[in-house]
Design an enzyme around this catalytic site. Structure first.
Site, short mmCIF file in Angstrom:
data_model
loop_
_atom_site.label_atom_id
_atom_site.label_comp_id
_atom_site.label_asym_id
_atom_site.label_seq_id
_atom_site.Cartn_x
_atom_site.Cartn_y
_atom_site.Cartn_z
N HIS A 1 48.15 60.59 46.13
CA HIS A 1 48.87 59.59 46.94
C HIS A 1 48.09 58.27 47.01
CE1 HIS A 1 51.14 63.11 48.58
NE2 HIS A 1 49.96 63.68 48.46
N SER B 1 43.24 31.53 35.95
CA SER B 1 44.38 30.91 36.64
C SER B 1 44.26 29.40 36.52
CB SER B 1 44.34 31.32 38.12
OG SER B 1 45.05 30.36 38.89
N LYS C 1 39.65 33.01 39.65
CA LYS C 1 40.44 34.14 39.19
C LYS C 1 40.07 34.61 37.79
CE LYS C 1 43.91 35.64 40.64
NZ LYS C 1 45.05 35.86 41.46
N GLU D 1 48.49 44.20 32.66
CA GLU D 1 49.81 44.03 33.29
C GLU D 1 50.92 44.07 32.24
OE1 GLU D 1 49.58 40.86 36.60
OE2 GLU D 1 47.82 40.57 35.35
#
Ligand code: ARG
Length: 471
Positions: free
Chosen positions: A164, A285, A291, A298
């Site tokens: 979980h 970024s 970043k 992704e």
């Protein structure tokens, strides 16, 4: 691509037609925009077919020679780039044959004896998908090696195991990596299995019923590296199971890639810092200077969308089609091309990312002990050493967890007095099982997380990689 006016009837099949197709008809009908990707397979199939026709005395040796040489010229013209593919000629089969006619003249018209575009396209596409299975197998093997070396490096590095996405029990980095080796190993075996089943030749099924010419389907099957000819001509031209199996296997593989990608996204976040991705597989970024984004992970995570989409699309195209060939089946190719391209890219990106990845051993170890991860070890100790039934041990441990949580400490930081206030049978020996290293070392059941078990899994895979079946 040349767009010839549609005023004249099709030169390949227009015998009974007075007028050419409407421009919209031509646009919906043509597949050359995408099936030109089958040019090498188309020419390979035609060469095998022409050689067989000559060997069987159906065409002359001279004509077969001219066809062979002409096809090789067409192949080199296409490979040189800038080949004038024509939409009016619909597809790769007629574009190749038409160019062959320009080059060698009359003998080109004999190539299509005892053949139809129905068995031709089925053959070409099977050859293409078979090549893709091989490429996918290579890609998976590289990925398995990358995951395996991560596992070897950190076979005994402790980290939290989750259920979980909540801390469950400590596991090892090696164990976690080997879980993916198992998944990709199944993907590999699915691809091999699909390849084996698809390796039968449709060529010679002709339009649907076979042919009266004395062809030798075994010879063309052998020349094209198929194990045998397909046994039923109706099935041969109407079957796309091979594409469905490839897409299904690709989709399952993409699910595995997506799950690993998701873990890398989570693990590389500032809150986790379980892993550091290399600069080579990260992006910055444009506004936030600090970043370092896991874009490759992704995008791999997202690839399942189009790959499963391709599988669903072809399943829907095929369902309910009457035997034998229907033009619906022309819609098979773009789905498979797109899925194959994206699967290969995702496999290569994941392999690169995993090879470059640094697992942060200290962070993993610090996290491994937090979140009461050894609570099960405590309960097991109560069963083993104090003779409690497991349910009671579970309850006692739960009380101790609540006690620790209230004090803002972890289980090993509770005093013996605190523990004995909940169960007087607890002795100082209990602290030996509350450490994460002891916890993982104790899980020696087959396939468990103990480093000894993880090393056995690694050894088993190294044996597989060294074996003949792997190559
Ligand atoms: N371009 C067609 C396809 O991809 C080739 C087969 C066409 N056969 C036919 N009978 N029109 O399916």
């Amino acid at each position: 691509m040349t767009d010839q006016p549609a005023s004249t009837a099709n030169q390949m099949w227009g015998g009974r037609f007075a007028a050419g197709p409407d421009a919209i008809m031509e646009a919906i009908n043509a597949s050359i925009g995408f099936d030109q990707r089958l040019h090498a397979q188309d020419i390979q199939g035609s060469r095998a077919h022409a050689a067989m026709l000559a060997a069987q005395g159906i065409i002359s040796t001279n004509d077969a020679d001219a066809i062979r040489e002409g096809l090789l010229t067409v192949l080199s013209e296409i490979e040189a780039g800038g080949f004038p593919f024509s939409t009016a000629l619909e597809d790769i089969h007629m574009n190749v044959e038409s160019r062959l006619k320009e080059i060698i003249g009359e003998p080109a018209g004999r190539l299509h004896t005892a053949r139809s575009r129905n068995d031709q396209v089925a053959t070409d596409f099977r050859l293409w998908v078979r090549d893709q299975c091989d490429a996918t197998i290579d890609g998976l093997q590289a990925l398995i090696r990358a995951a395996l070396s991560q596992a070897e490096q950190g076979a005994d590095w402790v980290m939290p195991g989750f259920t979980h996405l909540q801390t469950a029990q400590p596991v090892t980095w090696g164990h976690h990596m080997m879980a993916y080796v198992e998944m990709f190993g199944r993907d590999l075996s699915r691809m091999r299995d699909a390849r084996k089943r698809m390796n039968e030749s449709p060529l010679g099924a002709a339009a649907l019923a076979g042919t009266g010419f004395p062809i030798d389907r075994h010879a063309t099957a052998q020349a094209l590296g198929f194990d045998r000819p397909m046994a039923n001509s109706l099935d041969a031209v109407s079957d796309r199971d091979f594409a469905l199996e490839f897409l299904s296997s690709a989709a399952i593989c993409a699910v595995h890639l997506s799950r690993l990608a998701e873990e890398l996204v989570i693990w590389s976040s500032a809150q986790f810092r379980f892993v550091t991705m290399s600069d080579r597989f990260s992006t910055g970024s444009s506004i936030m200077p600090q970043k370092k984004n896991p874009d490759a992970a992704e995008l791999i995570r997202a690839k399942i969308g189009r790959i499963l989409g391709a599988a669903v699309a072809l399943f829907v195209v095929m369902k309910g089609l009457p035997l034998a060939y229907s033009k619906d089946m022309q819609e098979d190719k773009e789905q498979v091309f797109d899925a194959a391209d994206n699967l290969m890219l995702a496999l290569a990106a994941m392999t690169g990312m995993l090879s470059d990845l640094t697992a942060n051993r200290d962070r993993l170890e610090a996290a491994a002990g937090s979140g009461f991860s050894t609570a099960t070890d405590l309960a097991d100790w109560l069963v083993r050493e104090a003779g409690l039934p497991f349910r009671d041990a579970h309850h006692v441990t739960g009380t101790l967890v609540a006690m620790a949580e209230k004090d803002g400490i972890d289980l090993p930081e509770l005093t013996l007095d605190q523990m004995q206030s909940v169960n007087p049978d607890i002795t100082a020996d209990v602290f030996t099982v509350l450490g994460v290293h002891n916890s993982v070392a104790s899980r020696t059941s087959y396939g468990g997380t103990a480093p000894s078990q993880v090393r056995a899994q690694i050894a088993r895979w190294n044996d597989i990689i060294a074996s003949e079946e792997w190559a």
